[in-house]
Design a protein around this motif. Structure first.
Motif, PDB file in Angstrom:
ATOM      1  N   LEU A 396     117.035  25.211  18.523  1.00 42.18           N
ATOM      2  CA  LEU A 396     117.264  26.322  17.599  1.00 42.18           C
ATOM      3  C   LEU A 396     117.489  25.716  16.220  1.00 42.18           C
ATOM      4  CD1 LEU A 396     117.643  29.304  17.005  1.00 42.18           C
ATOM      5  CD2 LEU A 396     120.042  29.072  17.684  1.00 42.18           C
ATOM      6  N   LEU A 397     116.567  25.983  15.305  1.00 39.29           N
ATOM      7  CA  LEU A 397     116.535  25.299  14.024  1.00 39.29           C
ATOM      8  C   LEU A 397     116.728  26.266  12.870  1.00 39.29           C
ATOM      9  CD1 LEU A 397     113.315  23.190  14.731  1.00 39.29           C
ATOM     10  CD2 LEU A 397     115.685  22.492  15.145  1.00 39.29           C
ATOM     11  N   LEU A 398     117.544  25.873  11.927  1.00 38.71           N
ATOM     12  CA  LEU A 398     117.644  26.571  10.650  1.00 38.71           C
ATOM     13  C   LEU A 398     116.705  25.891   9.660  1.00 38.71           C
ATOM     14  CD1 LEU A 398     121.444  27.233  10.121  1.00 38.71           C
ATOM     15  CD2 LEU A 398     119.636  28.931   9.923  1.00 38.71           C
ATOM     16  N   VAL A 399     115.936  26.691   8.935  1.00 37.35           N
ATOM     17  CA  VAL A 399     115.026  26.173   7.926  1.00 37.35           C
ATOM     18  C   VAL A 399     115.431  26.763   6.585  1.00 37.35           C
ATOM     19  CG1 VAL A 399     112.630  25.995   7.176  1.00 37.35           C
ATOM     20  CG2 VAL A 399     113.170  26.018   9.626  1.00 37.35           C
ATOM     21  N   GLY A 400     115.556  25.905   5.585  1.00 35.03           N
ATOM     22  CA  GLY A 400     115.984  26.378   4.277  1.00 35.03           C
ATOM     23  C   GLY A 400     115.250  25.705   3.150  1.00 35.03           C
ATOM     24  N   SER A 401     115.497  26.205   1.954  1.00 35.41           N
ATOM     25  CA  SER A 401     114.959  25.616   0.731  1.00 35.41           C
ATOM     26  C   SER A 401     116.094  25.562  -0.274  1.00 35.41           C
ATOM     27  CB  SER A 401     113.800  26.447   0.195  1.00 35.41           C
ATOM     28  OG  SER A 401     113.304  25.894  -1.004  1.00 35.41           O
ATOM     29  N   GLY A 402     116.444  24.349  -0.718  1.00 34.17           N
ATOM     30  CA  GLY A 402     117.583  24.196  -1.600  1.00 34.17           C
ATOM     31  C   GLY A 402     118.846  24.668  -0.910  1.00 34.17           C
ATOM     32  N   ALA A 403     119.591  25.554  -1.560  1.00 39.09           N
ATOM     33  CA  ALA A 403     120.841  26.058  -0.984  1.00 39.09           C
ATOM     34  C   ALA A 403     120.619  27.281  -0.104  1.00 39.09           C
ATOM     35  CB  ALA A 403     121.807  26.416  -2.108  1.00 39.09           C
ATOM     36  N   GLN A 404     119.398  27.787  -0.030  1.00 40.48           N
ATOM     37  CA  GLN A 404     119.140  29.031   0.699  1.00 40.48           C
ATOM     38  C   GLN A 404     118.672  28.764   2.126  1.00 40.48           C
ATOM     39  OE1 GLN A 404     115.943  31.376  -0.868  1.00 40.48           O
ATOM     40  NE2 GLN A 404     116.462  33.189   0.332  1.00 40.48           N
ATOM     41  N   ARG A 405     119.273  29.468   3.077  1.00 40.67           N
ATOM     42  CA  ARG A 405     118.794  29.441   4.458  1.00 40.67           C
ATOM     43  C   ARG A 405     117.763  30.556   4.605  1.00 40.67           C
ATOM     44  NH1 ARG A 405     124.622  28.997   7.420  1.00 40.67           N
ATOM     45  NH2 ARG A 405     125.120  30.498   5.762  1.00 40.67           N
ATOM     46  N   VAL A 406     116.528  30.182   4.896  1.00 39.21           N
ATOM     47  CA  VAL A 406     115.392  31.102   4.826  1.00 39.21           C
ATOM     48  C   VAL A 406     115.086  31.742   6.167  1.00 39.21           C
ATOM     49  CG1 VAL A 406     112.932  31.285   4.265  1.00 39.21           C
ATOM     50  CG2 VAL A 406     114.426  29.840   2.878  1.00 39.21           C
ATOM     51  N   GLY A 407     115.265  31.016   7.261  1.00 41.26           N
ATOM     52  CA  GLY A 407     114.928  31.581   8.562  1.00 41.26           C
ATOM     53  C   GLY A 407     115.246  30.614   9.682  1.00 41.26           C
ATOM     54  N   THR A 408     114.899  31.021  10.905  1.00 45.67           N
ATOM     55  CA  THR A 408     115.093  30.168  12.070  1.00 45.67           C
ATOM     56  C   THR A 408     113.791  30.074  12.850  1.00 45.67           C
ATOM     57  OG1 THR A 408     115.736  31.980  13.561  1.00 45.67           O
ATOM     58  CG2 THR A 408     117.494  30.890  12.316  1.00 45.67           C
ATOM     59  N   VAL A 409     113.638  28.945  13.531  1.00 50.52           N
ATOM     60  CA  VAL A 409     112.566  28.752  14.493  1.00 50.52           C
ATOM     61  C   VAL A 409     113.209  28.244  15.776  1.00 50.52           C
ATOM     62  CG1 VAL A 409     110.353  27.643  14.996  1.00 50.52           C
ATOM     63  CG2 VAL A 409     111.003  28.109  12.623  1.00 50.52           C
ATOM     64  N   ARG A 410     112.848  28.853  16.916  1.00 51.50           N
ATOM     65  CA  ARG A 410     113.391  28.414  18.201  1.00 51.50           C
ATOM     66  C   ARG A 410     112.253  27.995  19.119  1.00 51.50           C
ATOM     67  NH1 ARG A 410     115.119  32.879  20.394  1.00 51.50           N
ATOM     68  NH2 ARG A 410     113.912  32.885  22.327  1.00 51.50           N
TER      69      ARG A 410
END
Length: 502
Positions: A396-410
């Motif tokens: 279960l992965l959190l994906v972000g850009s800079g300080a923002q958490r954009v989404g998850t991929v599982r």
């Protein structure tokens, strides 16, 4: 404390001089910013030795000893690595001040990938491939290409363009030069009257007294005057490596071949963006010589197309990548880096992420497109979440850009050979074209850390056109009947799509 940066690369007949050329660009930028620089590595190619001598770059070690030992012995504050093998120590966890040095690294997509304080990946998908390394600063995309100052100085200074230049690097490590020369000479001499160009082949064999036989062409040894040769050329026929960035900045049109696997991304991007005439792969050069020569002849006879190739290439690269890299060194040393410098990143979900992911899951639009549309209770989510974190067969992965958490991929393991993928985008991230990057970042993490498997499988609601289009763009294709039935794809509301994990 002295400001010494060690630049680690090799220049050998089997690997060419591209890594060294990039290090020379870094050396120039570092000196301009007040750093002392020294080279660490093997330099055993005549052209490479001439370039190092011309740059006044001292070779401080041959790379045989561990790089951290060289750093300790010389008092270096920066270790910059442009090398595909594991020649570096682990990333200093306490920061550069405690470790004594900062680790800077260049990667090309999946080649040369390592954790570092500063990572630069100028490949077309660098924002994705660099997301899975641990770094304080990430500089990604073709714009970041490391280009020497002498190249930038030649912008707008092109002279008479009476030749077609054929070059396959300083060593022709892939052995494609005879085939490239055959295509170019066939193009120039293949029309009824011929084209008013001389074909010049930059041939390493000529440098050692060999008789490189390229009928209809002039052979010259590779040397420091290569940039001048390129500036006098109507078009350069070359491999899709480091040279393409320099040609782009100089405004020289090019025709490119994918000589080796690590050039595949750059080749596809150059062709797709209209920045180069495609010559295919090395294996097809002789087989398709007549067709490729005809394509090349058509471009050489059309000044407008030549100008269009040069303009499209110039739009990809600005020539300031080395200066930004060195500025990042200073930013890390002085503690001025922030989350905004991280670019895209991937991290495993942690217990503290539970409430956020529950809110994303229960968002009305997310539920409407999910296989199960009912809201999830906090207690049910907590039990599920703790189970996922404890299960080695799930990522279960959190994906972000800079300080923002954009989404998850599982990713959930489906036996030994496959993983099922699920994706959730943060509500505030919708409508910004980010879902493809989130999915690609997750796939890169699985490739780097997943522990096996050869395919990815996704189940999508039939009416979820956006998700079906997303997976289609990412290379997923409809599953065969057996796979589809096994995963519930025979249900009238579901479709199953599959992608090879490569």
């Amino acid at each position: 404390m002295p400001r010494l940066a060690l630049l680690r690369c090799d220049a050998a007949a089997t690997g060419g001089v591209g890594h060294l050329v990039r290090c020379l660009a870094v050396a120039e930028a570092a000196r301009a910013a007040g750093w002392d620089v020294g080279l660490v590595g093997s330099v055993d190619v005549p052209l490479a030795r001439a370039l190092v001598t011309g740059a006044g770059l001292p070779v401080l070690a041959d790379g045989a000893e561990p790089l951290e030992e060289t750093a300790r012995r010389t008092g270096a504050r920066v270790l910059h690595v442009d090398h595909y093998t594991a020649v570096t120590p682990p990333l200093p966890r306490g920061g550069p001040g405690e470790a004594g040095y900062l680790l800077s690294s260049v990667q090309d997509g999946r080649w040369g990938r390592r954790d570092a304080d500063v990572v630069l990946d100028a490949s077309p998908t660098g924002h994705v491939t660099a997301s899975v390394v641990d770094a304080r600063v990430r500089l990604t995309g073709p714009r970041q290409a490391l280009v020497r100052a002498g190249v930038r100085a030649r912008l707008g200074t092109r002279g008479p363009t009476g030749q077609v230049l054929v070059v396959a690097g300083g060593t022709d490590a892939a052995g494609i030069l005879p085939a490239l020369a055959a295509v170019a000479t066939a193009a120039v001499g293949g029309s009824a009257d011929g084209l008013p160009y001389e074909v010049v082949v930059v041939d390493p064999a000529a440098a050692v007294g060999g008789r490189a036989r390229h009928p209809g062409a002039v052979s010259r040894p590779p040397g420091p005057d290569l940039l001048d040769q390129a500036a006098r050329s109507a078009l350069v026929v070359t491999a899709a490596g480091t040279t393409t960035s320099e040609l782009a900045v100089m405004g020289v049109p090019m025709a490119v071949v994918q000589a080796v696997d690590n050039q595949a991304e750059t080749y596809r991007d150059l062709v797709a963006s209209g920045a180069a005439l495609p010559l295919g792969t090395a294996a097809g050069l002789l087989r398709d010589r007549d067709r490729l020569a005809a394509d090349l002849r058509e471009v050489l006879a059309d000044a407008g197309r030549l100008a269009g190739l040069a303009a499209a290439a110039a739009a990809r690269v600005d020539g300031a990548g080395a200066a930004r890299l060195v500025a990042a060194w200073d930013a890390v040393w002085t503690g001025r880096t922030a989350d905004g410098d991280r670019g895209w990143w991937v991290a495993r979900a942690a217990p503290g992420d539970s409430d956020l992911l529950l809110a994303w899951r229960n968002d009305a639009q997310t539920r409407a497109q999910s296989i199960t549309t009912d809201p999830v209770s906090p207690s049910a989510h907590a039990a599920w979440f703790s189970g996922v974190l404890a299960d080695p067969g799930r990522h279960l992965l959190l994906v972000g850009s800079g300080a923002q958490r954009v989404g998850t991929v599982r990713f959930d393991r489906l036996g030994a050979g496959a993983w099922e993928v699920s994706l959730t985008l943060a509500p505030e991230s919708r409508g910004r074209g980010l879902s493809g990057t989130v999915l690609s970042c997750g796939e890169e993490h699985l490739l780097a850390h997943g522990g096996g498997g050869d395919r990815l499988v996704a189940r999508v609601r039939e009416g979820n056109a956006a998700s079906l289009a997303l997976f289609g763009r990412a290379g997923y294709r409809p599953a065969d009947a057996r796979t589809s039935a096994a995963l519930g794809g025979d249900h009238p509301g579901l479709r199953v799509v599959v992608k090879a994990l490569a």
